[in-house]
Design a protein around this motif. Structure first.
Motif, short mmCIF file in Angstrom:
data_model
loop_
_atom_site.label_atom_id
_atom_site.label_comp_id
_atom_site.label_asym_id
_atom_site.label_seq_id
_atom_site.Cartn_x
_atom_site.Cartn_y
_atom_site.Cartn_z
N GLY A 1 0.90 -1.38 -0.05
CA GLY A 1 -0.10 -0.10 0.16
C GLY A 1 0.83 1.14 0.05
O GLY A 1 2.08 1.30 -0.25
N ARG A 2 0.11 2.16 0.08
CA ARG A 2 0.94 3.65 0.10
C ARG A 2 0.97 4.06 1.49
O ARG A 2 0.34 3.97 2.46
CB ARG A 2 -0.28 4.51 -0.51
CG ARG A 2 0.47 6.03 -0.39
CD ARG A 2 -0.51 6.98 -1.16
NE ARG A 2 -0.14 8.32 -0.90
CZ ARG A 2 0.37 9.05 -1.43
NH1 ARG A 2 0.69 8.65 -2.46
NH2 ARG A 2 0.38 10.57 -1.04
N GLN A 3 2.30 4.49 1.75
CA GLN A 3 2.69 5.01 3.20
C GLN A 3 2.67 6.61 2.99
O GLN A 3 3.46 7.19 2.06
CB GLN A 3 4.08 4.50 3.35
CG GLN A 3 4.44 3.14 3.62
CD GLN A 3 4.52 2.36 2.13
OE1 GLN A 3 5.15 2.90 1.22
NE2 GLN A 3 3.76 1.09 2.04
N ASN A 4 2.31 7.19 3.92
CA ASN A 4 2.16 8.56 3.86
C ASN A 4 3.29 9.26 5.11
O ASN A 4 2.79 9.66 5.79
CB ASN A 4 0.85 8.98 4.63
CG ASN A 4 0.54 10.36 4.41
OD1 ASN A 4 1.18 11.07 3.69
ND2 ASN A 4 -0.51 10.87 5.06
N ILE A 5 4.41 9.04 4.80
CA ILE A 5 5.52 9.41 5.37
C ILE A 5 6.84 9.92 4.32
O ILE A 5 6.72 9.53 3.35
CB ILE A 5 6.25 8.51 6.38
CG1 ILE A 5 7.03 7.37 5.72
CG2 ILE A 5 5.33 8.05 7.46
CD1 ILE A 5 7.72 6.34 6.52
N SER A 6 7.33 10.87 4.92
CA SER A 6 8.20 11.82 4.23
C SER A 6 9.66 10.94 3.88
O SER A 6 9.93 10.03 4.62
CB SER A 6 8.67 13.13 5.03
OG SER A 6 9.29 12.81 6.16
N LEU A 7 10.41 11.54 3.04
CA LEU A 7 11.71 10.93 2.88
C LEU A 7 12.58 11.04 3.97
O LEU A 7 13.39 9.82 4.40
CB LEU A 7 12.14 11.45 1.60
CG LEU A 7 13.68 10.69 1.19
CD1 LEU A 7 13.67 9.49 0.67
CD2 LEU A 7 14.17 11.59 -0.04
N LEU A 8 12.45 11.83 4.89
CA LEU A 8 13.62 12.35 5.81
C LEU A 8 13.19 11.37 7.17
O LEU A 8 13.88 10.67 7.62
CB LEU A 8 13.30 13.53 6.31
CG LEU A 8 14.19 14.05 7.51
CD1 LEU A 8 15.68 14.04 6.98
CD2 LEU A 8 13.95 15.56 7.83
N LEU A 9 11.58 11.01 7.14
CA LEU A 9 11.26 10.18 8.10
C LEU A 9 11.68 8.68 7.80
O LEU A 9 12.17 7.91 8.63
CB LEU A 9 9.79 10.20 8.39
CG LEU A 9 9.22 9.56 9.61
CD1 LEU A 9 9.89 10.05 10.92
CD2 LEU A 9 7.63 9.92 9.72
N THR A 10 11.60 8.51 6.55
CA THR A 10 12.15 7.08 5.88
C THR A 10 13.64 6.79 6.23
O THR A 10 13.99 5.91 6.75
CB THR A 10 11.75 6.93 4.42
OG1 THR A 10 10.41 7.16 4.25
CG2 THR A 10 12.00 5.50 3.96
N LEU A 11 14.36 8.06 6.16
CA LEU A 11 15.65 7.73 6.12
C LEU A 11 16.04 7.64 7.72
O LEU A 11 16.85 6.60 7.96
CB LEU A 11 16.48 9.02 5.91
CG LEU A 11 18.03 9.12 6.15
CD1 LEU A 11 18.80 8.21 5.31
CD2 LEU A 11 18.46 10.83 6.09
N GLY A 12 15.18 8.34 8.73
CA GLY A 12 15.49 8.00 10.05
C GLY A 12 15.24 6.58 10.39
O GLY A 12 15.60 5.97 11.31
N VAL A 13 14.04 6.19 9.82
CA VAL A 13 13.68 4.88 10.15
C VAL A 13 14.51 3.74 9.65
O VAL A 13 15.15 2.95 10.67
CB VAL A 13 12.30 4.31 9.77
CG1 VAL A 13 11.81 2.96 9.49
CG2 VAL A 13 11.10 5.12 10.44
N GLY A 14 15.08 4.02 8.74
CA GLY A 14 16.23 3.07 8.04
C GLY A 14 17.53 3.27 8.91
O GLY A 14 17.94 2.13 9.19
N VAL A 15 17.91 4.53 9.14
CA VAL A 15 19.15 4.33 10.13
C VAL A 15 19.05 3.61 11.46
O VAL A 15 19.82 2.83 11.82
CB VAL A 15 19.51 5.64 10.35
CG1 VAL A 15 20.61 5.99 11.38
CG2 VAL A 15 20.00 6.77 8.85
N VAL A 16 17.70 3.82 11.88
CA VAL A 16 17.53 3.19 13.29
C VAL A 16 17.29 1.60 13.12
O VAL A 16 18.05 0.95 14.07
CB VAL A 16 16.26 3.75 14.00
CG1 VAL A 16 15.84 2.98 15.19
CG2 VAL A 16 16.38 5.11 14.64
N ALA A 17 16.75 1.31 12.06
CA ALA A 17 16.65 -0.04 11.89
C ALA A 17 17.93 -0.75 11.63
O ALA A 17 18.33 -2.00 11.69
CB ALA A 17 15.63 -0.50 10.86
#
Length: 89
Positions: free
Chosen positions: A26-42
């Protein structure tokens, strides 16, 4: 940590975050910056978990560690996307 380590962590976090967005349907309603943050933490949590389990020290690509990082990133993207969407009835 040196500047090259920080830059590589951000690049790897971006890739892991992008892969996390791909595994969530599906579609995710989050920004690229938030995606980057999630990726770094993960990426950091996946690396720590793989180190604790003893699967992080292999020659070549650590597929188990990568799978853990992408799974954590997908869970983070899904949680944040679900928290940011409005429920209408």
């Amino acid at each position: 940590m040196e500047i090259t380590g920080i830059i590589s962590a951000l690049l790897i976090g971006l890739v892991i975050g992008g892969l996390g967005r791909l595994v969530v349907p599906g579609r995710q309603n989050i920004s690229l910056l938030l995606t980057l943050g999630v990726g770094v933490v993960a990426a950091l949590l996946g690396t720590a978990a793989a180190s604790v389990l003893g699967v992080a020290d292999t020659a070549g690509i650590d597929w188990i560690e990568l799978a853990m990082q992408v799974g954590l990133s997908g869970a983070g993207v899904a949680a944040l996307s679900g928290a940011r969407t409005k429920v209408t009835r």
